[in-house]
Design a protein around this motif. Structure first.
Motif, PDB file in Angstrom:
ATOM      1  N   ARG A 276     -17.607 -35.833  20.693  1.00 45.45           N
ATOM      2  CA  ARG A 276     -17.621 -34.753  20.594  1.00 45.45           C
ATOM      3  C   ARG A 276     -16.970 -33.977  19.934  1.00 45.45           C
ATOM      4  NH1 ARG A 276     -18.348 -34.239  27.288  1.00 45.45           N
ATOM      5  NH2 ARG A 276     -20.445 -36.539  27.523  1.00 45.45           N
ATOM      6  N   PHE A 277     -15.840 -34.274  19.004  1.00 52.13           N
ATOM      7  CA  PHE A 277     -14.807 -33.268  18.304  1.00 52.13           C
ATOM      8  C   PHE A 277     -15.794 -32.213  17.893  1.00 52.13           C
ATOM      9  CE2 PHE A 277     -11.990 -32.709  14.814  1.00 52.13           C
ATOM     10  CZ  PHE A 277     -10.681 -31.421  15.320  1.00 52.13           C
ATOM     11  N   PRO A 278     -16.788 -32.965  16.819  1.00 52.70           N
ATOM     12  CA  PRO A 278     -17.231 -31.830  15.601  1.00 52.70           C
ATOM     13  C   PRO A 278     -17.596 -30.864  16.573  1.00 52.70           C
ATOM     14  CG  PRO A 278     -17.459 -34.524  14.677  1.00 52.70           C
ATOM     15  CD  PRO A 278     -16.693 -33.919  16.305  1.00 52.70           C
ATOM     16  N   ALA A 279     -18.064 -31.451  17.635  1.00 59.09           N
ATOM     17  CA  ALA A 279     -19.677 -30.033  17.817  1.00 59.09           C
ATOM     18  C   ALA A 279     -18.826 -29.341  19.046  1.00 59.09           C
ATOM     19  CB  ALA A 279     -20.278 -30.754  19.317  1.00 59.09           C
ATOM     20  N   ARG A 280     -17.207 -29.605  19.396  1.00 58.03           N
ATOM     21  CA  ARG A 280     -16.542 -28.319  19.910  1.00 58.03           C
ATOM     22  C   ARG A 280     -16.423 -28.072  18.493  1.00 58.03           C
ATOM     23  NH1 ARG A 280     -13.339 -32.373  24.205  1.00 58.03           N
ATOM     24  NH2 ARG A 280     -14.847 -32.979  25.912  1.00 58.03           N
ATOM     25  N   ALA A 281     -15.629 -27.972  17.422  1.00 58.75           N
ATOM     26  CA  ALA A 281     -15.024 -27.130  16.268  1.00 58.75           C
ATOM     27  C   ALA A 281     -15.600 -26.947  15.845  1.00 58.75           C
ATOM     28  CB  ALA A 281     -14.566 -28.200  15.338  1.00 58.75           C
ATOM     29  N   LYS A 282     -17.435 -27.169  15.607  1.00 59.93           N
ATOM     30  CA  LYS A 282     -18.285 -26.192  16.061  1.00 59.93           C
ATOM     31  C   LYS A 282     -18.105 -25.046  16.568  1.00 59.93           C
ATOM     32  CE  LYS A 282     -20.997 -29.559  13.298  1.00 59.93           C
ATOM     33  NZ  LYS A 282     -22.136 -29.940  12.744  1.00 59.93           N
ATOM     34  N   ALA A 283     -18.292 -25.215  17.589  1.00 57.38           N
ATOM     35  CA  ALA A 283     -18.149 -23.913  18.679  1.00 57.38           C
ATOM     36  C   ALA A 283     -16.999 -23.877  18.398  1.00 57.38           C
ATOM     37  CB  ALA A 283     -18.301 -24.800  20.134  1.00 57.38           C
ATOM     38  N   VAL A 284     -16.299 -23.589  18.585  1.00 63.24           N
ATOM     39  CA  VAL A 284     -14.886 -22.967  18.715  1.00 63.24           C
ATOM     40  C   VAL A 284     -14.944 -21.896  17.269  1.00 63.24           C
ATOM     41  CG1 VAL A 284     -12.285 -22.337  18.206  1.00 63.24           C
ATOM     42  CG2 VAL A 284     -13.393 -24.247  19.419  1.00 63.24           C
ATOM     43  N   ALA A 285     -14.923 -22.630  15.989  1.00 64.87           N
ATOM     44  CA  ALA A 285     -15.425 -21.740  14.626  1.00 64.87           C
ATOM     45  C   ALA A 285     -16.901 -20.693  14.704  1.00 64.87           C
ATOM     46  CB  ALA A 285     -16.068 -22.310  13.479  1.00 64.87           C
ATOM     47  N   GLY A 286     -17.557 -20.841  15.249  1.00 68.67           N
ATOM     48  CA  GLY A 286     -18.987 -20.340  15.430  1.00 68.67           C
ATOM     49  C   GLY A 286     -18.953 -19.324  16.485  1.00 68.67           C
ATOM     50  N   GLY A 287     -18.601 -19.785  17.868  1.00 67.98           N
ATOM     51  CA  GLY A 287     -18.152 -18.356  18.337  1.00 67.98           C
ATOM     52  C   GLY A 287     -17.234 -17.677  18.226  1.00 67.98           C
ATOM     53  N   THR A 288     -16.418 -17.511  17.332  1.00 69.37           N
ATOM     54  CA  THR A 288     -14.892 -16.717  16.861  1.00 69.37           C
ATOM     55  C   THR A 288     -15.607 -16.199  16.143  1.00 69.37           C
ATOM     56  OG1 THR A 288     -13.407 -18.337  17.375  1.00 69.37           O
ATOM     57  CG2 THR A 288     -13.111 -16.578  16.407  1.00 69.37           C
ATOM     58  N   LEU A 289     -16.790 -16.697  14.927  1.00 69.63           N
ATOM     59  CA  LEU A 289     -16.898 -15.482  14.179  1.00 69.63           C
ATOM     60  C   LEU A 289     -18.306 -14.794  14.949  1.00 69.63           C
ATOM     61  CD1 LEU A 289     -17.870 -15.189  10.982  1.00 69.63           C
ATOM     62  CD2 LEU A 289     -19.074 -16.627  10.835  1.00 69.63           C
ATOM     63  N   ALA A 290     -18.831 -15.109  15.688  1.00 68.62           N
ATOM     64  CA  ALA A 290     -19.339 -14.603  16.664  1.00 68.62           C
ATOM     65  C   ALA A 290     -19.654 -13.527  17.840  1.00 68.62           C
ATOM     66  CB  ALA A 290     -20.643 -15.659  17.791  1.00 68.62           C
ATOM     67  N   LEU A 291     -17.419 -13.769  17.659  1.00 69.45           N
ATOM     68  CA  LEU A 291     -17.293 -12.536  18.611  1.00 69.45           C
ATOM     69  C   LEU A 291     -17.394 -11.364  17.987  1.00 69.45           C
ATOM     70  CD1 LEU A 291     -16.064 -12.226  21.711  1.00 69.45           C
ATOM     71  CD2 LEU A 291     -14.169 -13.452  21.470  1.00 69.45           C
ATOM     72  N   LEU A 292     -16.357 -12.020  16.648  1.00 66.32           N
ATOM     73  CA  LEU A 292     -15.814 -11.087  15.649  1.00 66.32           C
ATOM     74  C   LEU A 292     -16.605 -10.179  14.634  1.00 66.32           C
ATOM     75  CD1 LEU A 292     -12.209 -12.529  14.593  1.00 66.32           C
ATOM     76  CD2 LEU A 292     -12.597 -11.183  16.915  1.00 66.32           C
ATOM     77  N   ALA A 293     -18.649 -11.137  14.663  1.00 66.90           N
ATOM     78  CA  ALA A 293     -18.991 -10.155  13.740  1.00 66.90           C
ATOM     79  C   ALA A 293     -19.290  -8.440  13.524  1.00 66.90           C
ATOM     80  CB  ALA A 293     -20.307 -11.016  13.633  1.00 66.90           C
ATOM     81  N   PRO A 294     -19.038  -8.021  15.499  1.00 67.88           N
ATOM     82  CA  PRO A 294     -19.642  -6.911  14.514  1.00 67.88           C
ATOM     83  C   PRO A 294     -18.628  -5.459  14.415  1.00 67.88           C
ATOM     84  CG  PRO A 294     -20.268  -7.442  16.668  1.00 67.88           C
ATOM     85  CD  PRO A 294     -19.885  -8.424  16.391  1.00 67.88           C
ATOM     86  N   PRO A 295     -17.242  -5.785  14.907  1.00 71.39           N
ATOM     87  CA  PRO A 295     -15.806  -5.470  14.017  1.00 71.39           C
ATOM     88  C   PRO A 295     -15.609  -5.989  12.602  1.00 71.39           C
ATOM     89  CG  PRO A 295     -14.865  -7.023  15.583  1.00 71.39           C
ATOM     90  CD  PRO A 295     -17.041  -6.954  15.882  1.00 71.39           C
ATOM     91  N   ALA A 296     -15.705  -6.870  11.811  1.00 66.53           N
ATOM     92  CA  ALA A 296     -15.262  -7.864  11.116  1.00 66.53           C
ATOM     93  C   ALA A 296     -16.451  -7.432   9.624  1.00 66.53           C
ATOM     94  CB  ALA A 296     -15.686  -8.929  10.604  1.00 66.53           C
ATOM     95  N   PHE A 297     -17.632  -6.837  10.523  1.00 67.51           N
ATOM     96  CA  PHE A 297     -18.495  -5.823   9.340  1.00 67.51           C
ATOM     97  C   PHE A 297     -18.024  -4.251   9.734  1.00 67.51           C
ATOM     98  CE2 PHE A 297     -22.474  -3.540   9.627  1.00 67.51           C
ATOM     99  CZ  PHE A 297     -23.389  -3.862   8.342  1.00 67.51           C
ATOM    100  N   ALA A 298     -17.824  -3.810  10.821  1.00 68.47           N
ATOM    101  CA  ALA A 298     -17.750  -2.814  10.127  1.00 68.47           C
ATOM    102  C   ALA A 298     -16.106  -2.302  10.024  1.00 68.47           C
ATOM    103  CB  ALA A 298     -17.178  -1.659  11.977  1.00 68.47           C
ATOM    104  N   THR A 299     -15.655  -3.252   9.210  1.00 69.99           N
ATOM    105  CA  THR A 299     -14.541  -3.297   9.180  1.00 69.99           C
ATOM    106  C   THR A 299     -14.574  -3.338   7.208  1.00 69.99           C
ATOM    107  OG1 THR A 299     -12.684  -4.197  10.666  1.00 69.99           O
ATOM    108  CG2 THR A 299     -11.767  -4.004   8.637  1.00 69.99           C
TER     109      THR A 299
END
Length: 311
Positions: A276-299
């Motif tokens: 399950r480690f790869p799935a958890r790594a994908k969840a953390v990496a992709g989730g962080t990107l999704a969470l920060l997508a609006p401010p990252a796009f704006a910046t």
């Protein structure tokens, strides 16, 4: 006002077009738990981005926005914040009103959902007490129809019927109960309830409108995978075929819930037993990107526009 406007633009872009991207990623065979994290964190990022944009408009001096835009002020003076002073109070008033309205809708929807869930849970506990059975994690109903679903909350409860036990083999019955225990262990009821509240209160945003259906299907896929890891995908699949008709309260998570055809198809291709480690790594990496997508796009858009104007 520039930073707030660009941030709102990022929120609109993510809120309107992310369901297509998330849908394609989900169909690509990623872990259901990873997909759930991406959907919910994208929605959270949109909410946080909208809140941040409103705060930038209503805070005195626009908070940190003034310091950020001052760097680009000399290059962007023609469209800078200082050239449009009359728009500030109007934009702040409308943004504040929209924030209050959205917050009220979320609060009301959440309160109604919680009240109905508590009432439903109490009814089942009353049935358990009146039947004379011992309190436990599973409530067996004297019903000939094959029924299996779970209720979330502090005292999670699995509800199954005697007809279910009579129709299924022992391995299939164990797989069904493992599926429902996965719902309780993964707090899937809380996840679906949160998605339902967001979808009901902010239905005008495509991401929020599609969020409840996506999360409800994905939690079923996640529970299928958990049961298949323990009892085998063939056993889960045969049990699902035996009780394909959905039965139970609308707010419960049942074995026959979700899109059955999709679940049956994916049960034949799930990589059971992998780490399950790869799935958890994908969840953390992709989730962080999704969470920060609006401010990252704006910046990014703000600085790219500033560089172009300085060129």
């Amino acid at each position: 006002m520039i930073l707030a406007a660009v941030l709102l633009f990022g929120v609109v872009l993510i809120g309107w077009f992310s369901p297509r991207v998330l849908g394609r990623l989900t169909a690509g065979g990623i872990s259901p738990c990873t997909a759930i994290a991406w959907w919910l964190l994208t929605a959270l990022g949109v909410l946080a981005g909208a809140l941040g944009a409103v705060l930038l408009l209503v805070l005195p001096g626009h908070g940190p926005a003034t310091a950020i835009t001052r760097v680009l002020h000399d290059c962007w003076a023609a469209v800078g914040h200082s050239d449009l002073p009359g728009l500030d109070p109007v934009a702040a008033t409308f943004a504040g009103a929209a924030l209050v309205l959205a917050g009220a809708r979320l609060a009301v929807a959440s309160a109604r959902r919680r009240k109905r869930g508590i009432r439903l849970h109490r009814r089942h506990l009353d049935v358990l007490r009146l039947s004379g059975a011992r309190p436990g994690p599973t409530l067996w109903l004297p019903e000939d129809r094959p029924i299996a679903y779970s209720l979330g909350g502090r005292d999670g409860l699995i509800v199954a019927s005697e007809g279910l036990a009579a129709r299924l083999s022992r391995p299939e019955l164990d797989a069904v109960l493992a599926h429902e225990r996965a719902h309780l262990r993964g707090r899937h009821h809380l996840l679906t309830a949160s998605a339902d509240v967001l979808g009901r209160a902010l239905r005008f945003v495509p991401l929020m409108r599609e969020l409840p259906g996506a999360v409800r299907l994905l939690v079923e896929l996640a529970a299928d995978r958990a049961a298949a890891d323990r009892h085998g995908s063939g056993t889960v699949r045969s049990a699902l075929l035996s009780i394909r008709a959905a039965d139970g309260p609308r707010r419960a998570l049942g074995m026959a819930g979700g899109d059955t055809e999709i679940r049956l198809r994916l049960l034949t291709s799930y990589p059971i037993g992998r780490s399950r480690f790869p799935a958890r790594a994908k969840a953390v990496a992709g989730g962080t990107l999704a969470l920060l997508a609006p401010p990252a796009f704006a910046t990014g858009l703000l600085f790219a526009t500033g560089l172009v104007s300085c060129w």
